[in-house]
Design an enzyme around this catalytic site. Sequence first.
Site, PDB file in Angstrom:
ATOM      1  N   TYR A 145       0.865  -1.185   0.000  1.00  0.00           N
ATOM      2  CA  TYR A 145       0.000   0.000   0.000  1.00  0.00           C
ATOM      3  C   TYR A 145       0.899   1.231   0.000  1.00  0.00           C
ATOM      4  O   TYR A 145       1.869   1.306   0.758  1.00  0.00           O
ATOM      5  CB  TYR A 145      -0.880  -0.003   1.255  1.00  0.00           C
ATOM      6  CG  TYR A 145      -1.723   1.235   1.457  1.00  0.00           C
ATOM      7  CD1 TYR A 145      -1.496   2.078   2.551  1.00  0.00           C
ATOM      8  CD2 TYR A 145      -2.750   1.565   0.584  1.00  0.00           C
ATOM      9  CE1 TYR A 145      -2.274   3.209   2.765  1.00  0.00           C
ATOM     10  CE2 TYR A 145      -3.542   2.687   0.794  1.00  0.00           C
ATOM     11  CZ  TYR A 145      -3.296   3.514   1.890  1.00  0.00           C
ATOM     12  OH  TYR A 145      -4.081   4.636   2.095  1.00  0.00           O
ATOM     13  N   ASP A 240       9.243   2.572  -1.054  1.00  0.00           N
ATOM     14  CA  ASP A 240       8.279   3.238  -0.172  1.00  0.00           C
ATOM     15  C   ASP A 240       8.640   2.856   1.265  1.00  0.00           C
ATOM     16  O   ASP A 240       8.323   1.769   1.717  1.00  0.00           O
ATOM     17  CB  ASP A 240       6.850   2.816  -0.511  1.00  0.00           C
ATOM     18  CG  ASP A 240       5.845   3.501   0.419  1.00  0.00           C
ATOM     19  OD1 ASP A 240       4.637   3.471   0.098  1.00  0.00           O
ATOM     20  OD2 ASP A 240       6.254   4.053   1.461  1.00  0.00           O
ATOM     21  N   LYS A 268       5.652   8.925   8.622  1.00  0.00           N
ATOM     22  CA  LYS A 268       5.495   8.363   9.967  1.00  0.00           C
ATOM     23  C   LYS A 268       6.586   8.818  10.944  1.00  0.00           C
ATOM     24  O   LYS A 268       6.535   9.934  11.465  1.00  0.00           O
ATOM     25  CB  LYS A 268       5.392   6.846   9.859  1.00  0.00           C
ATOM     26  CG  LYS A 268       4.108   6.414   9.091  1.00  0.00           C
ATOM     27  CD  LYS A 268       3.970   4.926   9.018  1.00  0.00           C
ATOM     28  CE  LYS A 268       2.883   4.516   8.031  1.00  0.00           C
ATOM     29  NZ  LYS A 268       1.530   4.563   8.575  1.00  0.00           N
TER      30      LYS A 268
HETATM   31  P1  KE4 Z   1      -0.469   8.272   4.841  1.00  0.00           P
HETATM   32  O1  KE4 Z   1      -1.061   9.027   3.680  1.00  0.00           O
HETATM   33  O2  KE4 Z   1      -1.493   7.418   5.564  1.00  0.00           O
HETATM   34  O3  KE4 Z   1       0.329   9.163   5.775  1.00  0.00           O
HETATM   35  O4  KE4 Z   1       0.638   7.262   4.279  1.00  0.00           O
HETATM   36  C1  KE4 Z   1       0.255   6.342   3.274  1.00  0.00           C
HETATM   37  C2  KE4 Z   1       1.208   5.162   3.303  1.00  0.00           C
HETATM   38  C3  KE4 Z   1       2.171   5.071   2.304  1.00  0.00           C
HETATM   39  N1  KE4 Z   1       3.053   4.043   2.284  1.00  0.00           N
HETATM   40  C4  KE4 Z   1       3.030   3.084   3.236  1.00  0.00           C
HETATM   41  C5  KE4 Z   1       4.029   1.958   3.170  1.00  0.00           C
HETATM   42  C6  KE4 Z   1       2.068   3.132   4.285  1.00  0.00           C
HETATM   43  O5  KE4 Z   1       2.051   2.156   5.226  1.00  0.00           O
HETATM   44  C7  KE4 Z   1       1.141   4.189   4.323  1.00  0.00           C
HETATM   45  C8  KE4 Z   1       0.072   4.299   5.386  1.00  0.00           C
HETATM   46  N2  KE4 Z   1      -0.013   3.187   6.282  1.00  0.00           N
HETATM   47  C9  KE4 Z   1      -1.303   2.954   6.890  1.00  0.00           C
HETATM   48  C10 KE4 Z   1      -1.204   1.694   7.765  1.00  0.00           C
HETATM   49  N3  KE4 Z   1      -1.001   0.533   6.994  1.00  0.00           N
HETATM   50  C11 KE4 Z   1      -1.776   4.134   7.672  1.00  0.00           C
HETATM   51  C12 KE4 Z   1      -2.966   3.857   8.549  1.00  0.00           C
HETATM   52  C13 KE4 Z   1      -4.238   4.361   7.945  1.00  0.00           C
HETATM   53  O6  KE4 Z   1      -4.440   4.228   6.714  1.00  0.00           O
HETATM   54  O7  KE4 Z   1      -5.058   4.879   8.741  1.00  0.00           O
END
Ligand code: KE4
Length: 431
Positions: A145, A240, A268
């Site tokens: 993701y 990523d 993060k």
């Molecule tokens: P954000 O847009 O949520 O800050 O980041 C997206 C993203 C991009 N790349 C990776 C590898 C990620 O894990 C994420 C976001 N992770 C999720 C949890 N698997 C955030 C939690 C959520 O969606 O509420």
Amino acid sequence: MQNADQNDILFERARAVIPGGVNSPVRAFKAVGGTPRFIRRAEGAYFWDANDKRYIDYIGSWGPMILGHGHPAVVEAVQKAVLEGFSYGAPTEREIELAEAILALMPSMEMVRLVSSGTEAAMSALRLARGATGRKHIIKFEGCYHGHADALLVKAGSGLATFGHPTSAGVPPEVTQHTLVLEYNNIAQLEEAFALHGNDIACLMIEAIAGNMNFVRATPAFAARCRELCTQHGALLVFDEVMTGFRVGLHGAQGVLGITPDLTVLGKVIGGGMPLAAFGGPRAIMEQLAPLGPVYQAGTLSGNPVATACGLATLKEISKPGFYEALAKKTRTLVDGLKAAAAAEGQPFNADSEGGMFGFFLMDELPQNYATVMTTDNAKFNALFHGLLDRGVYIAPALYEAGFVSAAHGEEDIAATIEAARQVFRTLRPL
Ligand code: KE4
């Protein structure tokens, strides 16, 4: 009369005004059932819900809270920053300091652009890769993701000749027609895709340790092949590291694997819990970005002075000698303890960890791809999740999510978690 459950009350109120009652879907407990816990406050390794029940927190805001909640040095830095102003919409020295700190820890990056979310960083890196190469096609992997940008909300097409289909309503097929979705750790398929489309591929984007299918490592051979094929065909390798960056080690998954990507996406941990993410790479690629180059990218709160203060204070703490050794040891103790508890109760189980990130599977093997992860017995995972939650241990409310240990988790927290898991393993129906 039993006190009304404050979480239920808040959830009902939330659902009246916020879709699903949450501002990010995974928080709604839809995968595991039950009422999400509305968190009132957090401190160290713990947070407390609306009923004032304490949980050992293994979410850590989905990765950022590597120091634990409310680290004094970070709180002090943020308090000082807010007194100087919340946001200016103009450059600040602190953005330079944070950029310099990130580049010092990520040798693959010569320049970095700060943004406000991982989605924004991955989306911008994707646009930059297309702009820098003049190519349209991209490769991603099932189970990875990269945020919710349209071109990345894609599921595999039927075979390699056909490109991806949208996984979300509102994404026109035209937007995903250049996205090829491959099976993680499948070298033969990767080679075939490059043989078919190599010279039209702008980039390959990957989570080198995939925390969005719980915890699946790219095998060293697969990761090396991604690097080789991208180099051979002039495509950019994009790691990523929104989740793995500064979480699995001080130099991220690229440091663990010894692979140099062309672009890196971060988030993060670098924000320490504040909205801050980044993407970066070699100067020749990064200088394609506006205002220097033709690839447009912008953001009102990019490099926000409060968020950068939080991120800098966090990076300063995790850069201290011994930080990751201690964190990795604690996380590995947790993982080994969970495996031992499951074995003692005759439950199929396996787990893995790197640095302060861990994952586990209700099966004897460690899955190598998404399809295997998704063979997990959902009902069993949900029973484990709620059994732990009832015992004050809060893990990810979805079987495809990773777990996170912080510097604030103590030995007693790890031991209590292992004991809680043993009790729950004992209650789970035998296979
Ligand atoms: P954000 O847009 O949520 O800050 O980041 C997206 C993203 C991009 N790349 C990776 C590898 C990620 O894990 C994420 C976001 N992770 C999720 C949890 N698997 C955030 C939690 C959520 O969606 O509420």
